[in-house]
Write a protein that holds these residues in place. Sequence first.
Motif, mmCIF file in Angstrom:
data_model
loop_
_atom_site.group_PDB
_atom_site.id
_atom_site.type_symbol
_atom_site.label_atom_id
_atom_site.label_comp_id
_atom_site.label_asym_id
_atom_site.label_seq_id
_atom_site.Cartn_x
_atom_site.Cartn_y
_atom_site.Cartn_z
ATOM 1 N N ASP A 1 0.834 -1.207 0.000
ATOM 2 C CA ASP A 1 0.000 0.000 0.000
ATOM 3 C C ASP A 1 0.869 1.257 0.000
ATOM 4 O O ASP A 1 0.566 2.238 -0.706
ATOM 5 N N GLU B 1 2.371 1.782 -3.456
ATOM 6 C CA GLU B 1 1.390 2.288 -4.409
ATOM 7 C C GLU B 1 1.082 3.763 -4.154
ATOM 8 O O GLU B 1 0.959 4.558 -5.099
ATOM 9 N N ARG C 1 2.114 -7.334 -5.514
ATOM 10 C CA ARG C 1 0.723 -7.658 -5.213
ATOM 11 C C ARG C 1 0.409 -9.108 -5.600
ATOM 12 O O ARG C 1 -0.272 -9.830 -4.847
#
Length: 224
Positions: A116, A119, A183
């Motif tokens: 996270d 990103e 991911r």
Amino acid sequence: MTDSTKPKSQTQRAVEDMRALIFSGDLAAGTDHLEQELAQRLGMSRTPVREATLLLEAQGLLEVRARKGVRIQALSPDDMAEIYEVLTELESVSAYRAAKAGLSRSQLSQLAGSIDQMEAALRAEDREAWATADAAFHDELVALGGNSRIQSIVAMYNDQVRRARAMTLHMRPMPHQSNHDHRALYDAIARGDADAARAIHHSHRAQAQQMMVSLLKQFGLKRV
């Protein structure tokens, strides 16, 4: 129980300060420095500097040369190719072991959090924040693998990889594919697909090796 408020030793300070100077390029690859010069630069005596240089030599960041001070080690493409060969195999084993362990989403929360953060860093076009989160992801992956010997070997090479990444971070394309790979690896580990986890990470690291070696060649660095 360790007292986290205990002040750092002079040697610890010297290690951290010299690492920062090497990573920033203030102590450039291939340059020579006398012990007295480094002591003056760090504002401390020669003894902790001497001890720090021996520790940094073990990490591959410099070479202690008898009666000649130290030489900051260059990162050649050949060096990085060899390091990545080791890391690719060992981290892929860690991915396999993590998937085999049947870890819960809670146990994988730190790994997910690093993705996270990566990103978010890409959305903000913050390469430094991405690199920090990426390093945390790889550290956590190896920890989740649960093999202390793999952790020790990987730790030996991490500084050199991160130093190479710092040199090339603004030369590479934005690492969107890397985030996609992370991911996919997380998903394979979460569903317990050990073979897929190992294959995904092996491919990811192999591609990273090719890119890093290519970028280092642009620096024209050679082993010294």
